[in-house]
Design a protein around this motif. Structure first.
Motif, PDB file in Angstrom:
ATOM      1  N   UNK A  94       0.789  -1.222   0.000  1.00  0.00           N
ATOM      2  CA  UNK A  94       0.000   0.000   0.000  1.00  0.00           C
ATOM      3  C   UNK A  94       0.827   1.281   0.000  1.00  0.00           C
ATOM      4  N   UNK A  95       2.078   1.191   0.450  1.00  0.00           N
ATOM      5  CA  UNK A  95       2.901   2.383   0.565  1.00  0.00           C
ATOM      6  C   UNK A  95       3.994   2.421  -0.489  1.00  0.00           C
ATOM      7  N   UNK A  96       4.517   3.610  -0.714  1.00  0.00           N
ATOM      8  CA  UNK A  96       5.649   3.762  -1.640  1.00  0.00           C
ATOM      9  C   UNK A  96       6.539   4.892  -1.158  1.00  0.00           C
ATOM     10  N   UNK A  97       7.764   4.896  -1.655  1.00  0.00           N
ATOM     11  CA  UNK A  97       8.705   5.981  -1.383  1.00  0.00           C
ATOM     12  C   UNK A  97       8.576   7.015  -2.483  1.00  0.00           C
ATOM     13  N   UNK A  98       8.409   8.275  -2.127  1.00  0.00           N
ATOM     14  CA  UNK A  98       8.346   9.345  -3.123  1.00  0.00           C
ATOM     15  C   UNK A  98       9.777   9.647  -3.582  1.00  0.00           C
ATOM     16  N   UNK A  99      10.043   9.549  -4.901  1.00  0.00           N
ATOM     17  CA  UNK A  99      11.430   9.640  -5.390  1.00  0.00           C
ATOM     18  C   UNK A  99      11.953  11.066  -5.520  1.00  0.00           C
ATOM     19  N   UNK A 100      11.964  11.810  -4.425  1.00  0.00           N
ATOM     20  CA  UNK A 100      12.464  13.182  -4.478  1.00  0.00           C
ATOM     21  C   UNK A 100      13.987  13.177  -4.645  1.00  0.00           C
ATOM     22  N   UNK A 101      14.492  14.209  -5.278  1.00  0.00           N
ATOM     23  CA  UNK A 101      15.934  14.287  -5.532  1.00  0.00           C
ATOM     24  C   UNK A 101      16.718  14.622  -4.268  1.00  0.00           C
ATOM     25  N   UNK A 102      16.076  15.309  -3.340  1.00  0.00           N
ATOM     26  CA  UNK A 102      16.745  15.633  -2.077  1.00  0.00           C
ATOM     27  C   UNK A 102      16.831  14.374  -1.219  1.00  0.00           C
ATOM     28  N   UNK A 103      18.015  14.041  -0.778  1.00  0.00           N
ATOM     29  CA  UNK A 103      18.206  12.847   0.036  1.00  0.00           C
ATOM     30  C   UNK A 103      18.081  13.188   1.520  1.00  0.00           C
ATOM     31  N   UNK A 104      17.222  12.455   2.200  1.00  0.00           N
ATOM     32  CA  UNK A 104      17.100  12.660   3.631  1.00  0.00           C
ATOM     33  C   UNK A 104      18.293  12.038   4.347  1.00  0.00           C
ATOM     34  N   UNK A 105      18.737  12.619   5.449  1.00  0.00           N
ATOM     35  CA  UNK A 105      19.858  12.026   6.186  1.00  0.00           C
ATOM     36  C   UNK A 105      19.467  10.677   6.784  1.00  0.00           C
TER      37      UNK A 105
END
Length: 309
Positions: free
Chosen positions: A259-270
């Motif tokens: 049901x969930x997915x990772x949003x492929x933003x260019x900014x990388x979270x620490x």
């Protein structure tokens, strides 16, 4: 050594505060009300000052009582720990572990570690509390928890009363329902109008994350709701269209990955660095130390595991 209060007198004092009256405390302790009154009179005579006053809404603490009460809580907790540790040396080991943790360990290594622990110590009770570091530290400080597992950050500065023992690091990401209209966004800028559900955290990893997610001050322009349980987070993300920040490992859980997915933003979270945190003043019991060892061994089976130096 000066004359010291008896443990029973301290328990009476604590019970009166907890229940708000001599009558209710006597019932809870299975003692008579005159017996409690006598114990309190003896305690106050020994200290040379009144600790309690009867008011229209029940018993209230005097100024001396307000100073005395937190010390009593710690003394009784430490006495309880000492008794438990003595019992832990017996062949039929008994006791209790009070463990506080954020959600990730509950979804990963914690169940298996508890299962292994219970095979060795079947008569030891384990009480679990979910929450973020800022929420759990007061309970740890008061001796209500043996240790805490939480995500810290390089900027996290814990009081000298706590020991921080590094555990592991793991990658985090912005997470949404698979059908969310922003699920394929590629930058944080595209998430400006999103609704967020995030942990309530004043310190630790999440306490430092707002500046990255909301550089323009999202609290004033976006819907941001905060809470500290995984159950509510999942409900808000799966059923109410909210985004959240979570460990990528959470999406390996079968029913969540569907049901969930990772949003492929260019900014990388620490990455988040998790630690065991416990009191400098109250040493870990043998059972608590054993549970930490079980968790450390169990964690190493995960492919994302990166042990912190």
């Amino acid at each position: 050594m000066k004359n010291l209060p008896k443990p029973n007198q301290l328990k009476v004092f604590q019970s009166i505060i907890e229940h708000g009256s001599f009558r209710a405390a006597a019932k809870a302790l299975h003692q008579t009300q005159p017996a409690l009154t006598q114990s309190m009179n003896e305690l106050e005579k020994m200290l040379g000052t009144p600790l309690l006053m009867r008011g229209p809404r029940g018993v209230v603490l005097t100024e001396a009582g307000k100073l005395f009460e937190p010390r009593v809580q710690l003394v009784l907790k430490e006495l309880e720990r000492a008794v438990n540790e003595a019992k832990q040396l017996s062949a039929t080991s008994q006791g209790t572990i009070e463990l506080g943790s954020s959600s990730l360990p509950f979804f990963t290594m914690l169940p298996a570690a508890i299962q292994r622990f219970n095979k060795r110590f079947p008569q030891v009770n384990i009480n679990l509390t979910e929450g973020q570091i800022s929420e759990l530290l007061p309970a740890l400080r008061g001796g209500e928890l043996d240790f805490v597992i939480g995500a810290t950050s390089p900027e996290t500065i814990l009081a000298s009363e706590f020991i921080e023992e590094p555990f592991f690091t793991t990658p985090f990401a912005v997470v949404a329902h698979r059908d969310h209209p922003l699920a394929k966004s590629t930058s944080l800028n595209q998430l400006k109008q999103a609704k967020w559900y995030l942990p309530t955290a004043k310190i630790g990893y999440f306490g430092e994350l707002d500046a990255l997610l909301f550089p323009e001050g999202g609290e004033n322009t976006q819907t941001i709701i905060r809470g500290d349980t995984a159950a509510i987070t999942l409900q808000m993300v799966m059923n109410a269209g909210f985004l959240t920040v979570a460990a990528k490992e959470m999406l390996r859980v079968p029913y969540l990955s569907q049901q969930l997915c990772i949003i492929p933003i260019e900014e990388q979270l620490p990455d988040a660095s998790y630690s065991f945190i416990y009191s400098h003043r109250l040493p870990l019991t043998m059972h608590a130390r054993t549970m930490i060892d079980k968790l450390q061994r169990e964690c190493k089976i995960y492919p994302w595991f990166n042990e912190v130096d």
